[in-house]
Scaffold this motif. Sequence first.
Motif, PDB file in Angstrom:
ATOM      1  N   ARG A  87      26.565  59.896  43.497  1.00  0.00           N
ATOM      2  CA  ARG A  87      27.190  59.305  42.312  1.00  0.00           C
ATOM      3  C   ARG A  87      27.523  57.832  42.494  1.00  0.00           C
ATOM      4  O   ARG A  87      27.495  57.078  41.523  1.00  0.00           O
ATOM      5  CB  ARG A  87      28.483  60.062  41.967  1.00  0.00           C
ATOM      6  N   PHE A  88      27.843  57.414  43.698  1.00  0.00           N
ATOM      7  CA  PHE A  88      28.200  56.036  43.983  1.00  0.00           C
ATOM      8  C   PHE A  88      27.060  55.367  44.745  1.00  0.00           C
ATOM      9  O   PHE A  88      26.364  56.003  45.545  1.00  0.00           O
ATOM     10  CB  PHE A  88      29.456  55.967  44.857  1.00  0.00           C
ATOM     11  N   THR A  89      26.903  54.072  44.497  1.00  0.00           N
ATOM     12  CA  THR A  89      25.905  53.290  45.212  1.00  0.00           C
ATOM     13  C   THR A  89      26.517  51.970  45.661  1.00  0.00           C
ATOM     14  O   THR A  89      27.009  51.207  44.821  1.00  0.00           O
ATOM     15  CB  THR A  89      24.677  53.008  44.335  1.00  0.00           C
ATOM     16  N   ILE A  90      26.463  51.729  46.956  1.00  0.00           N
ATOM     17  CA  ILE A  90      26.947  50.456  47.499  1.00  0.00           C
ATOM     18  C   ILE A  90      25.739  49.549  47.701  1.00  0.00           C
ATOM     19  O   ILE A  90      24.660  49.996  48.108  1.00  0.00           O
ATOM     20  CB  ILE A  90      27.724  50.663  48.816  1.00  0.00           C
ATOM     21  N   SER A  91      25.917  48.283  47.388  1.00  0.00           N
ATOM     22  CA  SER A  91      24.833  47.321  47.574  1.00  0.00           C
ATOM     23  C   SER A  91      25.444  45.973  47.942  1.00  0.00           C
ATOM     24  O   SER A  91      26.666  45.788  47.836  1.00  0.00           O
ATOM     25  CB  SER A  91      23.979  47.203  46.311  1.00  0.00           C
ATOM     26  N   VAL A  95      29.556  42.167  47.658  1.00  0.00           N
ATOM     27  CA  VAL A  95      29.246  43.583  47.828  1.00  0.00           C
ATOM     28  C   VAL A  95      29.643  44.300  46.549  1.00  0.00           C
ATOM     29  O   VAL A  95      30.672  43.980  45.950  1.00  0.00           O
ATOM     30  CB  VAL A  95      29.998  44.178  49.031  1.00  0.00           C
ATOM     31  N   TYR A  96      28.825  45.246  46.145  1.00  0.00           N
ATOM     32  CA  TYR A  96      29.068  45.975  44.903  1.00  0.00           C
ATOM     33  C   TYR A  96      29.253  47.464  45.172  1.00  0.00           C
ATOM     34  O   TYR A  96      28.781  47.999  46.172  1.00  0.00           O
ATOM     35  CB  TYR A  96      27.886  45.791  43.949  1.00  0.00           C
ATOM     36  N   LEU A  97      29.917  48.116  44.252  1.00  0.00           N
ATOM     37  CA  LEU A  97      30.009  49.570  44.271  1.00  0.00           C
ATOM     38  C   LEU A  97      29.778  50.067  42.850  1.00  0.00           C
ATOM     39  O   LEU A  97      30.631  49.870  41.984  1.00  0.00           O
ATOM     40  CB  LEU A  97      31.354  50.063  44.798  1.00  0.00           C
ATOM     41  N   GLN A  98      28.621  50.645  42.628  1.00  0.00           N
ATOM     42  CA  GLN A  98      28.328  51.255  41.339  1.00  0.00           C
ATOM     43  C   GLN A  98      28.826  52.685  41.371  1.00  0.00           C
ATOM     44  O   GLN A  98      28.438  53.467  42.240  1.00  0.00           O
ATOM     45  CB  GLN A  98      26.818  51.234  41.067  1.00  0.00           C
ATOM     46  N   MET A  99      29.695  53.018  40.443  1.00  0.00           N
ATOM     47  CA  MET A  99      30.308  54.344  40.414  1.00  0.00           C
ATOM     48  C   MET A  99      29.935  55.042  39.117  1.00  0.00           C
ATOM     49  O   MET A  99      30.243  54.536  38.033  1.00  0.00           O
ATOM     50  CB  MET A  99      31.829  54.227  40.531  1.00  0.00           C
ATOM     51  N   ASN A 100      29.258  56.158  39.231  1.00  0.00           N
ATOM     52  CA  ASN A 100      28.845  56.947  38.075  1.00  0.00           C
ATOM     53  C   ASN A 100      29.521  58.311  38.096  1.00  0.00           C
ATOM     54  O   ASN A 100      29.989  58.768  39.137  1.00  0.00           O
ATOM     55  CB  ASN A 100      27.324  57.120  38.078  1.00  0.00           C
ATOM     56  N   SER A 101      29.545  58.943  36.962  1.00  0.00           N
ATOM     57  CA  SER A 101      30.126  60.283  36.833  1.00  0.00           C
ATOM     58  C   SER A 101      31.523  60.349  37.438  1.00  0.00           C
ATOM     59  O   SER A 101      31.852  61.250  38.206  1.00  0.00           O
ATOM     60  CB  SER A 101      29.220  61.327  37.502  1.00  0.00           C
ATOM     61  N   LEU A 102      32.336  59.391  37.094  1.00  0.00           N
ATOM     62  CA  LEU A 102      33.686  59.316  37.653  1.00  0.00           C
ATOM     63  C   LEU A 102      34.534  60.505  37.220  1.00  0.00           C
ATOM     64  O   LEU A 102      34.398  61.024  36.096  1.00  0.00           O
ATOM     65  CB  LEU A 102      34.346  58.009  37.239  1.00  0.00           C
ATOM     66  N   GLU A 103      35.403  60.905  38.122  1.00  0.00           N
ATOM     67  CA  GLU A 103      36.287  62.051  37.906  1.00  0.00           C
ATOM     68  C   GLU A 103      37.742  61.579  37.916  1.00  0.00           C
ATOM     69  O   GLU A 103      38.072  60.610  38.610  1.00  0.00           O
ATOM     70  CB  GLU A 103      36.035  63.083  39.003  1.00  0.00           C
ATOM     71  N   PRO A 104      38.609  62.259  37.176  1.00  0.00           N
ATOM     72  CA  PRO A 104      40.020  61.824  37.113  1.00  0.00           C
ATOM     73  C   PRO A 104      40.681  61.699  38.488  1.00  0.00           C
ATOM     74  O   PRO A 104      41.512  60.799  38.683  1.00  0.00           O
ATOM     75  CB  PRO A 104      40.682  62.926  36.274  1.00  0.00           C
ATOM     76  N   GLU A 105      40.311  62.569  39.421  1.00  0.00           N
ATOM     77  CA  GLU A 105      40.924  62.495  40.746  1.00  0.00           C
ATOM     78  C   GLU A 105      40.470  61.285  41.543  1.00  0.00           C
ATOM     79  O   GLU A 105      40.955  61.048  42.653  1.00  0.00           O
ATOM     80  CB  GLU A 105      40.646  63.780  41.527  1.00  0.00           C
ATOM     81  N   GLU A 106      39.539  60.522  40.978  1.00  0.00           N
ATOM     82  CA  GLU A 106      39.112  59.297  41.645  1.00  0.00           C
ATOM     83  C   GLU A 106      39.898  58.077  41.163  1.00  0.00           C
ATOM     84  O   GLU A 106      39.571  56.947  41.527  1.00  0.00           O
ATOM     85  CB  GLU A 106      37.612  59.107  41.450  1.00  0.00           C
ATOM     86  N   THR A 107      40.900  58.326  40.381  1.00  0.00           N
ATOM     87  CA  THR A 107      41.834  57.266  40.018  1.00  0.00           C
ATOM     88  C   THR A 107      42.495  56.747  41.279  1.00  0.00           C
ATOM     89  O   THR A 107      43.085  57.509  42.052  1.00  0.00           O
ATOM     90  CB  THR A 107      42.897  57.799  39.043  1.00  0.00           C
TER      91      THR A 107
END
Length: 114
Positions: free
Chosen positions: A66-70, A78-90
């Motif tokens: 779900r996450f991609t670091i580049s 540095v980037y962090l692409q975060m997809n399909s985020l979930e409430p517990e990832e707050t």
Amino acid sequence: QVPVVESGGGLVQAGGSLRLSCAASGSIISANLMGWYRQAPGKQREWVAVITSHGTTNYADSVKGRFTISRDNAENTVYLQMNSLEPEETAVYYCNTCPSKWNWGPGTQVTVSS
């Protein structure tokens, strides 16, 4: 002194996406293994992802797929692409070397609503 600035956080609904950025002046990012970390309310800071100077990546099991670091060494970012985020990832998301050796900055707040 904090050598990096994180940005890109915000409020997103569950299932949504955000792209975080970690920028530095000079070439300190290109010279280091860089990681993203996060700290949820009431919890310890945890490691999320790492990228080597050559682009090899690794992820915590909870974010794999779900996450991609580049990284862009030319832009010292540095980037962090975060997809399909979930409430517990707050959490507040931080970047640092991996393992961390710099002072922690304020990070960037990510809030995922259900």
